[in-house]
Design a protein around this motif. Structure first.
Motif, mmCIF file in Angstrom:
data_model
loop_
_atom_site.group_PDB
_atom_site.id
_atom_site.type_symbol
_atom_site.label_atom_id
_atom_site.label_comp_id
_atom_site.label_asym_id
_atom_site.label_seq_id
_atom_site.Cartn_x
_atom_site.Cartn_y
_atom_site.Cartn_z
ATOM 1 N N MET A 38 0.815 -1.217 0.000
ATOM 2 C CA MET A 38 0.000 0.000 0.000
ATOM 3 C C MET A 38 0.845 1.261 0.000
ATOM 4 O O MET A 38 0.442 2.295 -0.549
ATOM 5 N N ASP A 39 2.037 1.197 0.615
ATOM 6 C CA ASP A 39 2.896 2.382 0.662
ATOM 7 C C ASP A 39 3.227 2.882 -0.731
ATOM 8 O O ASP A 39 3.321 4.091 -0.969
ATOM 9 N N ARG A 40 3.389 1.954 -1.672
ATOM 10 C CA ARG A 40 3.733 2.354 -3.037
ATOM 11 C C ARG A 40 2.544 3.005 -3.733
ATOM 12 O O ARG A 40 2.708 3.944 -4.512
ATOM 13 N N ILE A 41 1.332 2.525 -3.458
ATOM 14 C CA ILE A 41 0.137 3.141 -4.023
ATOM 15 C C ILE A 41 -0.008 4.562 -3.482
ATOM 16 O O ILE A 41 -0.295 5.508 -4.227
ATOM 17 N N GLU A 42 0.177 4.705 -2.194
ATOM 18 C CA GLU A 42 0.037 6.015 -1.571
ATOM 19 C C GLU A 42 1.101 6.973 -2.085
ATOM 20 O O GLU A 42 0.823 8.162 -2.296
ATOM 21 N N TRP A 43 2.316 6.472 -2.278
ATOM 22 C CA TRP A 43 3.399 7.297 -2.827
ATOM 23 C C TRP A 43 3.009 7.814 -4.201
ATOM 24 O O TRP A 43 3.166 9.005 -4.498
ATOM 25 N N PHE A 44 2.494 6.937 -5.052
ATOM 26 C CA PHE A 44 2.077 7.375 -6.381
ATOM 27 C C PHE A 44 0.978 8.423 -6.293
ATOM 28 O O PHE A 44 1.033 9.462 -6.968
ATOM 29 N N ALA A 45 -0.044 8.159 -5.493
ATOM 30 C CA ALA A 45 -1.176 9.085 -5.393
ATOM 31 C C ALA A 45 -0.711 10.469 -4.956
ATOM 32 O O ALA A 45 -1.170 11.492 -5.489
ATOM 33 N N GLU A 46 0.205 10.508 -4.005
ATOM 34 C CA GLU A 46 0.724 11.786 -3.516
ATOM 35 C C GLU A 46 1.502 12.522 -4.597
ATOM 36 O O GLU A 46 1.246 13.703 -4.875
ATOM 37 N N LYS A 47 2.452 11.833 -5.212
ATOM 38 C CA LYS A 47 3.335 12.495 -6.181
ATOM 39 C C LYS A 47 2.600 12.885 -7.458
ATOM 40 O O LYS A 47 2.843 13.958 -8.026
#
Length: 233
Positions: free
Chosen positions: A85-94
């Motif tokens: 999930m951390d990678r999904i959240e990273w994408f959504a933020e950036k």
């Protein structure tokens, strides 16, 4: 100046409970202090805190500032979510910081994650909108089965990025700036060959994002940046 996300501010001059708590208890702002609000629908608002008690914070709008997007067209990323999930959240933020319009998670044959809780992603989007001083909140859709998604009537250019052999142009070379554009990004195991075939039959153009083999979230961010950069106003 502090920015608060207030989607209903045009009809309700009060901060949502979570934003009010951050304003009053964390930042310790009080009556008379000036704040900046965004409704996520294209406007900023300058306002003064007019009443504050407990978990409630009311404001008086002093100026409405319509804000145009910094890019043309409607930019849509549809991606298979990563297991982490951390990678999904990273994408959504950036991607929100860069600027795009819509995010859809795809349930593909080789997807590592079949369920997404949108509440957490929405919080990431809100935070990134405020941090990057944007007045438009990206649309976040529920997870959608691949077959149902490609069967939709989608306007504009439609692309699918995959790693199978064959000549594929770079996204930057075929994108027509100013038009709506959608890029689909597959899971770590890529789209299945059948999915690629069905997408092409549905009008999606295969594209490449470069010579490097990219992780799902990196590929999605490269696509987002390419769409945004070539559509800059």
């Amino acid at each position: 100046m502090h920015v608060f996300y207030t989607p209903d501010i045009a009809t309700n001059p009060e901060l949502p409970e979570e934003e009010a708590g951050h304003c009053l208890r964390v930042l310790r702002l009080s009556i008379g202090d000036e704040v900046m609000l965004t409704d996520g629908k294209g406007c900023f608002y300058k306002a003064l805190i007019s009443a504050a008690s407990g978990k409630r914070c009311q404001v008086k709008i002093t100026e409405t500032i319509p804000q145009e997007k910094g890019w043309n067209g409607w930019l849509h990323i549809a991606m298979a979510p990563t297991k982490n999930m951390d990678r999904i959240e990273w994408f959504a933020e950036k991607a929100t910081e860069i600027g795009f319009d819509e995010l859809t998670f795809l349930n593909c044959r080789y997807s590592e994650r079949k369920v997404i809780k949108n509440e957490r992603i929405e919080k990431i989007l809100v935070s990134a909108v405020k941090q990057s001083l944007k007045a438009t909140m990206p649309v976040l859709n529920e997870m959608t089965d691949f077959g149902k998604f490609i069967a939709r009537d989608i306007k504009g250019q439609k692309f699918i990025a995959h790693c199978y052999p064959g000549e594929k142009p770079l996204l930057k070379d075929v994108l027509r700036p100013g038009e709506d554009a959608l890029v689909m990004i597959g899971p770590e195991g890529d789209f299945s060959e059948e999915e690629v075939t069905k997408a092409i039959a549905a009008g999606f153009q295969p594209i490449s994002l470069g010579k490097s083999r990219l992780r799902t979230e990196t590929a999605a961010l490269v696509a987002s940046h390419t769409l945004n950069l070539l559509n800059q106003k």
